[in-house]
Design an enzyme around this catalytic site. Structure first.
Site, mmCIF file in Angstrom:
data_model
loop_
_atom_site.group_PDB
_atom_site.id
_atom_site.type_symbol
_atom_site.label_atom_id
_atom_site.label_comp_id
_atom_site.label_asym_id
_atom_site.label_seq_id
_atom_site.Cartn_x
_atom_site.Cartn_y
_atom_site.Cartn_z
ATOM 1 N N PHE A 1 -4.013 0.051 0.599
ATOM 2 C CA PHE A 1 -4.188 1.502 0.656
ATOM 3 C C PHE A 1 -3.035 2.249 0.010
ATOM 4 C CE2 PHE A 1 -1.411 1.087 4.316
ATOM 5 C CZ PHE A 1 -0.807 2.310 4.484
ATOM 6 N N LYS A 2 -1.877 1.614 -0.083
ATOM 7 C CA LYS A 2 -0.713 2.285 -0.675
ATOM 8 C C LYS A 2 -0.960 2.674 -2.139
ATOM 9 C CE LYS A 2 1.570 1.266 3.141
ATOM 10 N NZ LYS A 2 2.731 0.420 3.287
#
Length: 462
Positions: free
Chosen positions: A109-110
């Site tokens: 998700f980063k």
């Protein structure tokens, strides 16, 4: 839109300066001086937009000093690298909705935030004729996502600290096999909390920060949080279309409070979120805070979800700012007390407000394994260990009266050993991981000591 520090020493700075400052110069964290609010009609208008246009409509409300055409191009370029046309698709499995946040270059998700932040940095440095040395600490995913966000970019060097031997093998390889000349991987002989402390101490040395033009990619950088706000709106829009429901739960596996804080901002903007479900592993300072009012540091316990093996949540200070009615003096005093005692007290009124915002659950290793196993047996869908923590919390805490969205924060192939242990099968590897063990690596093991890390940065900085 102007920005201020949670501790009151920085006020009235524009978005561009907030991005470049990272950690506020007074040691606090930057927040907008006001949060834009959206009407139900505004929300309905956003619901029909493709992801890049939705991102523009959300981010432009906070980045008013970047020309619209430039911001649109930055956003489009950032998400062109994702392998799914919806960027962060939503799938329905076993009674819950899974928001897949792992379709970026490093399968976590980063990437959603760091692809944008890397492009923002390059844009702002070119505009100003400046250079930057990025320093960050990672518990696993931030490091590789930050590296992929800036690898090969002009006027930027990046130094990433990860805890030696305490990230998954794939997480380590995704960092150490990037051998671009502007990338420096440092394996510190300590924990992620040590790395985060070192980074904060380095940024706290304002003379050093200025001399070496330091920049931040950790979620202390407001732009990281802002980019993550977008996918809460996207998930809401997807489920609104498919179910007609306007209100949702979101279940968020978290250790550093950044991802769930983005959901809190979305809720303050007017997104109809019934509650945010905060899910932790055994490193449960945040779930203890929500459930018992106990925000006290313990020892870091290694788990199958290493990105959450954290005791001191750096973004928690941003939530404190709102819990303390936007009183920076109170925040500053609380953080000074926490630095000394390792704990913070909360009164009954504050705890009641927390309970209105969050539900929380601690999910241990055995429960994580069981969730991966049972979910796979029921659906054929493979959860990574972090996502499994969120799914377990969702199933236990969401009442069923409205849909619940679980944030899938990493591709299961990043944690193949845990998945194999739980299901008896190795997860399928995406193309980006093919042959990664055979690639050239570059990394230095270094003491978990601020002076040692500063000396390394001095030697290699732009």
């Amino acid at each position: 839109m102007k920005y201020q520090s949670t501790r009151g020493g920085v006020k009235g700075i524009p978005f561009k300066d907030a991005v470049m400052m990272g950690l506020a110069d007074d040691g606090g964290l930057l927040l907008p001086e006001s949060i834009p609010t959206l009407t139900p009609g505004d929300l309905d208008a956003l619901a029909s937009l493709a992801y890049p246009e939705l991102a523009f409509q959300v981010i432009s409300r906070f980045a008013t000093d970047i020309p619209a055409a430039d911001l649109k191009l930055l956003i489009e370029h950032s998400y062109a690298s994702f392998t799914h046309p919806e960027v962060t698709p939503v799938v329905h499995q076993d009674g819950v909705y899974i928001l897949e946040l792992f379709h970026g270059p490093t399968l976590a998700f980063k990437d959603v935030a760091l692809q944008l932040l890397g492009n923002l940095f390059e844009y702002l440095l070119a505009e100003r004729g400046e250079h930057m040395n990025i320093i960050g600490a990672t518990s696993g995913d931030t490091g590789s996502a930050a590296i992929y966000g800036v690898r090969g970019k002009q006027n930027i060097n990046i130094f990433i600290l990860h805890p030696h031997g305490k990230v998954s093998p794939i997480q380590e390889l995704q960092m150490t096999t990037v051998t671009d000349a502007n990338v420096f991987n440092l394996a510190i002989e300590g924990t992620f909390d040590d790395g985060q402390r070192i980074v904060k101490e380095i940024f706290g040395d304002l003379a050093f920060k200025a001399k070496y033009a330091l920049g931040a990619v950790n979620s202390i950088n407001w732009a990281r949080v802002l980019a993550q706000v977008v996918y809460y709106f996207h998930a809401w829009a997807e489920i609104r279309r498919s179910t007609g429901c306007r209100e949702l739960y979101f279940s968020v596996p978290t250790g550093n409070f950044g991802d769930i804080f983005a959901g809190y901002i979305a809720r303050r903007m007017g997104l109809p979120v019934k509650r945010l479900i905060l899910a932790t592993n055994e490193n449960n300072i945040l779930s203890r805070f929500v459930r018992d009012g106990d925000y006290s540091v313990g020892s870091v316990v290694p788990t199958l979800s290493p990105s959450m093996d954290i005791q001191v949540a750096s973004n928690f200070e941003r939530y404190l700012f709102y819990l303390f009615d936007e009183n920076p003096a109170q925040v500053k005093a609380a953080m000074a007390a926490f630095q000394k005692s390792g704990s913070l007290p909360f009164d009954a009124a504050q705890r009641a407000r927390v309970a209105d915002d969050f539900l929380a659950l601690t999910v241990d290793t055995a429960q994580t394994v069981a969730t991966i196993r049972d979910f796979y047996a029921a659906t054929g869908y493979t959860l990574d260990p972090h996502t499994a923590v969120g799914v377990r919390a969702a199933k236990e805490l969401a009442g069923g009266e409205v849909p619940v969205v679980c944030l899938a924060t990493a591709h299961p192939a990043k944690f193949a050993e845990a998945v194999l242990h739980a299901t008896g099968k190795n997860p399928q590897r995406p193309a980006s991981l093919a042959g990664i063990e055979e690639r050239e690596k570059r990394c230095e093991v270094i003491a978990a000591d601020t002076a040692t890390v500063k000396a390394y940065v001095e030697k290699h900085a732009l």
